[in-house]
Motif scaffolding. Structure first.
Motif, PDB file in Angstrom:
ATOM      1  N   HIS A  14      54.026  -8.713  25.437  1.00  0.00           N
ATOM      2  CA  HIS A  14      53.611  -8.402  24.066  1.00  0.00           C
ATOM      3  C   HIS A  14      54.484  -9.118  23.034  1.00  0.00           C
ATOM      4  CE1 HIS A  14      51.191  -4.483  24.997  1.00  0.00           C
ATOM      5  NE2 HIS A  14      50.690  -5.564  25.561  1.00  0.00           N
ATOM      6  N   LEU A  15      55.765  -9.328  23.364  1.00  0.00           N
ATOM      7  CA  LEU A  15      56.621 -10.116  22.479  1.00  0.00           C
ATOM      8  C   LEU A  15      56.064 -11.519  22.309  1.00  0.00           C
ATOM      9  CD1 LEU A  15      59.359 -10.392  20.907  1.00  0.00           C
ATOM     10  CD2 LEU A  15      60.329 -11.229  23.068  1.00  0.00           C
ATOM     11  N   VAL A  73      58.424  -5.795  31.472  1.00  0.00           N
ATOM     12  CA  VAL A  73      57.419  -6.852  31.659  1.00  0.00           C
ATOM     13  C   VAL A  73      56.373  -6.782  30.545  1.00  0.00           C
ATOM     14  CG1 VAL A  73      55.642  -7.780  33.189  1.00  0.00           C
ATOM     15  CG2 VAL A  73      57.781  -6.892  34.155  1.00  0.00           C
ATOM     16  N   ILE A  74      55.843  -5.570  30.304  1.00  0.00           N
ATOM     17  CA  ILE A  74      54.840  -5.392  29.241  1.00  0.00           C
ATOM     18  C   ILE A  74      55.438  -5.746  27.880  1.00  0.00           C
ATOM     19  CG2 ILE A  74      53.385  -3.720  28.040  1.00  0.00           C
ATOM     20  CD1 ILE A  74      52.376  -4.476  30.791  1.00  0.00           C
ATOM     21  N   ILE A 104      54.617  -3.361  11.753  1.00  0.00           N
ATOM     22  CA  ILE A 104      55.303  -2.107  12.091  1.00  0.00           C
ATOM     23  C   ILE A 104      54.845  -1.604  13.460  1.00  0.00           C
ATOM     24  CG2 ILE A 104      55.554   0.328  11.441  1.00  0.00           C
ATOM     25  CD1 ILE A 104      55.322  -0.638   8.495  1.00  0.00           C
ATOM     26  N   GLY A 105      53.532  -1.711  13.720  1.00  0.00           N
ATOM     27  CA  GLY A 105      53.017  -1.297  15.025  1.00  0.00           C
ATOM     28  C   GLY A 105      53.612  -2.114  16.153  1.00  0.00           C
ATOM     29  N   PHE A 106      53.715  -3.420  15.943  1.00  0.00           N
ATOM     30  CA  PHE A 106      54.300  -4.305  16.961  1.00  0.00           C
ATOM     31  C   PHE A 106      55.763  -3.963  17.208  1.00  0.00           C
ATOM     32  CE2 PHE A 106      56.939  -8.224  17.239  1.00  0.00           C
ATOM     33  CZ  PHE A 106      56.739  -8.476  18.592  1.00  0.00           C
ATOM     34  N   ILE A 135      61.549 -15.147  14.669  1.00  0.00           N
ATOM     35  CA  ILE A 135      62.501 -14.169  15.226  1.00  0.00           C
ATOM     36  C   ILE A 135      62.078 -13.773  16.638  1.00  0.00           C
ATOM     37  CG2 ILE A 135      63.368 -11.801  14.999  1.00  0.00           C
ATOM     38  CD1 ILE A 135      63.249 -12.233  11.936  1.00  0.00           C
ATOM     39  N   SER A 136      60.768 -13.577  16.844  1.00  0.00           N
ATOM     40  CA  SER A 136      60.258 -13.252  18.181  1.00  0.00           C
ATOM     41  C   SER A 136      60.519 -14.400  19.154  1.00  0.00           C
ATOM     42  CB  SER A 136      58.753 -12.953  18.122  1.00  0.00           C
ATOM     43  OG  SER A 136      58.488 -11.836  17.310  1.00  0.00           O
TER      44      SER A 136
END
Length: 402
Positions: A306-307, A301-302, A343-345, A273-274
């Motif tokens: 991170h994605l 950008v961040i 969940i954190g992501f 999905i990412s």
């Protein structure tokens, strides 16, 4: 896979996550006595080179090198020494003599790694061999950006467009080239993929897309309308490669998915999905307004980095680990750790996106934004820690029963 080496990779990841947590806390308590920029350098280097690079190192040697010569073990620890050196020196001095020395050591270790893999890999599948070799070429090519930083800083300065483009060259080919192609090689290794015209179209369009989409970060520092057209072509090719990717997997997907345990499905779903979201976001960069917005507002950008780092790359790496014999996938503590990480992501991605949109529409700050971001980020190292604990406990149980 050697358990000690995997644990080292995960501990590096835990350290990088804790550094990221410190960076989040700076905005909650700005009087924290650290140099934000220096810790940022340490965080990014340890995450990329200590976690992703070394985890891919272990996976590639495990899957594709049948003869495990001692040199692979020695090279791993030499590379880890360079990572620890950067982990310690960057927060203290930033880019300076000691940190640059360890960074240079890592680059030379990576060159030797490429030579060893090229010489010792014994991959029967031509498609997997092509993906792996492409990833290694992208890794070596990306270091050209690093070698340009010194002369660019000395002659033009660190604020010059050339210096910034050199950084983007390294990051682009690391994430979209070396990391992405290596992950795809390990992932598709599980499927009976043959060297059909379909695979060749997928492979060629993905390489072309990776090269052409570099035009977007170049346009941020040296704008020219033609760069947007080049990026547009690259984005369309990336969409086409995504379509070919689906066609490649479709004949084998039901078989693969039916035999995959639920918790591993969760991680593959996160990664895929990412990956789709990554393609969708890059596709949106065709529109000049969105391209400018992505550059002007740091949250986007961040969020995109991170994605790629936590969603796509780490999602796949965690799935590969769960599919190994190192982890007890039936453990409730492991499930808790995975849910914490996921969940954190997701929470941090949503917060970064919404705050970026708030900035764009001049709506100010989300109430308690920095606190919410910090609290959400706590879940990431907790999830990684439970991964580590599970491997250690599983190792102990295995030793006791043998």
């Amino acid at each position: 896979m050697p358990k000690k080496l995997v644990l080292v990779c995960l501990i590096n990841f835990l350290v990088a996550a804790l550094m990221g947590l410190v960076l989040r806390y700076v905005f909650v308590s700005p009087y924290l006595p650290i140099n934000f920029r220096y810790v940022t350098h340490a965080h990014s280097h340890v995450a990329m080179l200590g976690w992703v690079y070394l985890m891919l190192y272990v996976l590639i040697v495990h899957h594709f090198v049948p003869s495990k010569k001692p040199v692979f073990n020695w090279l791993f620890w030499a590379t880890e020494i360079s990572v620890v050196g950067m982990m310690v020196s960057f927060p203290i001095q930033g880019y300076a003599a000691i940190s640059i020395t360890f960074s240079t050591l890592h680059i030379f270790c990576s060159y030797y790694f490429v030579r060893l893999i090229w010489k010792n890999q014994r991959i029967k599948s031509k498609p997997i061999e092509r993906l792996l070799k492409a990833s290694l070429i992208f890794m070596m090519l990306s270091t050209v950006g690093v070698w340009c930083l010194g002369p660019a800083a000395a002659i033009l300065g660190q604020t010059s467009p050339f210096f910034q483009i050199a950084i983007q060259f390294f990051l682009h080919l690391q994430f979209n080239g070396w990391f992405m192609f290596a992950v795809l090689a390990v992932f598709l290794y599980q499927f009976p993929i043959t060297d059909t015209p379909l695979f060749q179209r997928f492979f060629k369009t993905l390489i072309a897309a990776t090269l052409l989409t570099f035009a977007l970060p170049v346009s941020w520092y040296a704008f020219h309308p033609i760069l947007l057209w080049i990026n547009g072509i690259g984005v369309l090719l990336q969409l086409l490669s995504g379509y070919y990717f689906i066609l490649l997997l479709r004949p084998h997907w039901d078989w693969f998915w039916s035999k995959t345990p639920k918790i591993i499905k969760w991680m593959y779903a996160l990664a895929l999905i990412s990956f789709i979201m990554k393609i969708a976001l890059q596709t949106s960069s065709i529109f000049p307004e969105i391209s400018r917005m992505a550059y002007q507002y740091h949250n986007f950008v961040i969020g995109f980095i991170h994605l790629m780092m936590l969603g796509v790359i780490t999602g796949f790496l965690f799935a590969f680990l769960l599919n190994s014999r190192l982890i007890s996938i039936k453990s409730k503590t492991l499930s808790f750790g995975i849910y914490c990480f996921t969940i954190g992501f997701i929470a941090t991605e949503i917060l970064l996106l919404i705050q970026g949109l708030f900035y764009y529409f001049a709506l100010g700050m989300i109430p308690n934004y920095y606190w919410l971001l910090f609290v959400s980020s706590i879940l990431l190292p907790i999830g990684i820690l439970f991964f580590i604990i599970n491997i250690i406990n599983h190792e102990t149980k295995t030793i006791k029963t043998t």
